[in-house]
Design an enzyme around this catalytic site. Structure first.
Site, PDB file in Angstrom:
ATOM      1  CD  GLU A  96      -3.078  -1.041   2.178  1.00  0.00           C
ATOM      2  OE1 GLU A  96      -4.173  -1.587   1.915  1.00  0.00           O
ATOM      3  OE2 GLU A  96      -2.830  -0.482   3.255  1.00  0.00           O
ATOM      4  CB  CYS A 109       2.865   7.802   2.698  1.00  0.00           C
ATOM      5  SG  CYS A 109       3.275   6.605   3.992  1.00  0.00           S
ATOM      6  CB  CYS A 116       6.439  -4.934   8.893  1.00  0.00           C
ATOM      7  SG  CYS A 116       7.698  -4.059   9.863  1.00  0.00           S
ATOM      8  CB  CYS A 120       5.320  -1.581  16.196  1.00  0.00           C
ATOM      9  SG  CYS A 120       7.064  -1.273  15.828  1.00  0.00           S
ATOM     10  CB  CYS A 123       2.194  -0.535  13.512  1.00  0.00           C
ATOM     11  SG  CYS A 123       2.404  -0.371  11.725  1.00  0.00           S
ATOM     12  CB  CYS A 341       0.430   7.507  10.854  1.00  0.00           C
ATOM     13  SG  CYS A 341       2.064   7.020  11.374  1.00  0.00           S
TER      14      CYS A 341
END
Length: 355
Positions: A96, A109, A116, A120, A123, A341
């Site tokens: 994305e 962005c 990933c 975290c 997220c 975010c």
């Protein structure tokens, strides 16, 4: 798809290597430079569109090489004009990227990995597996497509690029730096390095490497707590990259580059929103020239965190400013389409299942 497996990914080649291939094909070396310009300066995704190249050479290129460009799989438009895209890669993986228009800037962005490897807790991408790193051209293509989207929808060119999408950029170090080289090069997109920000969760040894490589782009550290116990809880990467190690790495980076650092800090309700937390952050900020971006939290279904109250955020920012720290409160964009975010995660299950 199978036929392309035997072909060379042309954008994986340097100009010098491409020239060697052309010479081996009986072509003049200067033709390689023309093709290289089509690929990186004109962002051409098809050999057929290279109009100053002969049909015979275009056929040779098509027979021997492939341009593994990405395509827009789906776009969602937010009420605040943010556009979130899922991009399909040549191997059907999905990533994305987001176009963020504000009154001052037009920001792309971009993602650096498929998924990933960090976990975290706040997220959405951290709850995905990392499938692979993105190649430099796949990062470059996101910028190109988001730039086209900015022009088509708003008539405004891109002003900024942030590596804040899916993935940890410093765990794809070489490809990220190569993508920035192509984006900033005279024979690339020719964007200013100072318009680019790479955001990291904090890999101390790679931050030092940024210093050794004397990078010109901006560095942001996703901090969110200036206390090891709290940071360990929400960002397991901190267990191997403590605040002390990060402070040392950042000082090394600053001494090499003279680039100030941005600290990103989400103020979570009843977690890191008290005066003591602000005092710890202010102390951490004393290590080197920096500024703080306080970021509004965007809730995700995987986690129980919620944003701190407006009064807490304002008093937190006010304390930092009293300490002489440049502090901005950043409002979220694209929350209604999960483009803000920390919200990026491929939700197109049918498409993801083909990966």
């Amino acid at each position: 798809m199978n036929a392309n497996k035997s072909k060379i990914d042309i954008r994986s080649l340097s100009l010098e290597t491409l020239q060697q291939h052309f010479t081996a094909m009986g072509e003049k070396a200067f033709r390689a430079k023309q093709v290289y310009e089509w690929l990186w300066k004109k962002s051409c995704f098809s050999f057929e569109d290279m109009s100053n190249i002969s049909k015979e050479l275009r056929k040779k290129l098509s027979d021997n090489f492939v341009i593994n460009h990405i395509v827009i799989n789906n776009s969602q438009f937010s009420a605040d004009k943010t556009i979130k895209n899922s991009f399909k890669l040549h191997d059907t993986h999905l990533i994305e990227g987001v176009l963020i228009p504000t009154t001052e800037r037009m920001t792309a962005c971009v993602s650096s990995q498929v998924g990933c490897s960090l976990t975290c807790k706040f997220c959405a991408t951290g709850y995905m597996d990392r499938k692979r790193n993105l190649n430099p051209d796949e990062i470059y293509d996101q910028v190109v497509l988001l730039s086209q989207q900015a022009q088509q929808n708003y008539g405004i060119p891109l002003t900024n690029i942030v590596y804040m999408g899916m993935g940890e950029p410093l765990l794809n170090y070489a490809n990220v730096l190569k993508s920035i080289e192509r984006i900033t090069a005279d024979d690339g997109l020719n964007m200013a390095a100072k318009r680019i920000t790479v955001s990291t969760a904090g890999i101390a040894k790679m931050i030092k490497k940024l210093g050794d490589d004397n990078v010109k782009f901006n560095l942001a550290l996703s901090l969110h707590a200036a206390n090891d116990t709290k940071r360990n809880e929400i960002m397991p990467i901190n267990e191997q990259n403590s605040l002390k190690a990060l402070a040392e790495a950042l000082k090394y980076y600053y001494n090499k580059t003279k680039n100030a650092v941005t600290y990103e800090y989400i103020v979570f309700h009843n977690f890191n929103d008290e005066l003591q937390d602000a005092m710890e952050l202010a102390k951490f900020c004393k290590h080197l020239p920096c500024k703080v971006n306080i970021i509004e939290y965007n809730p995700i279904s995987f986690a129980d965190f919620i944003n701190a109250g407006e009064d807490k955020i304002e008093s937190f920012a006010a304390y930092l400013r009293k300490q002489g720290i440049i502090t901005n409160v950043r409002r979220s964009r694209g929350k209604d389409i999960d483009a803000a975010c920390g919200q990026l995660a491929v939700k197109d299950k049918a498409a993801a299942a083909t990966v």
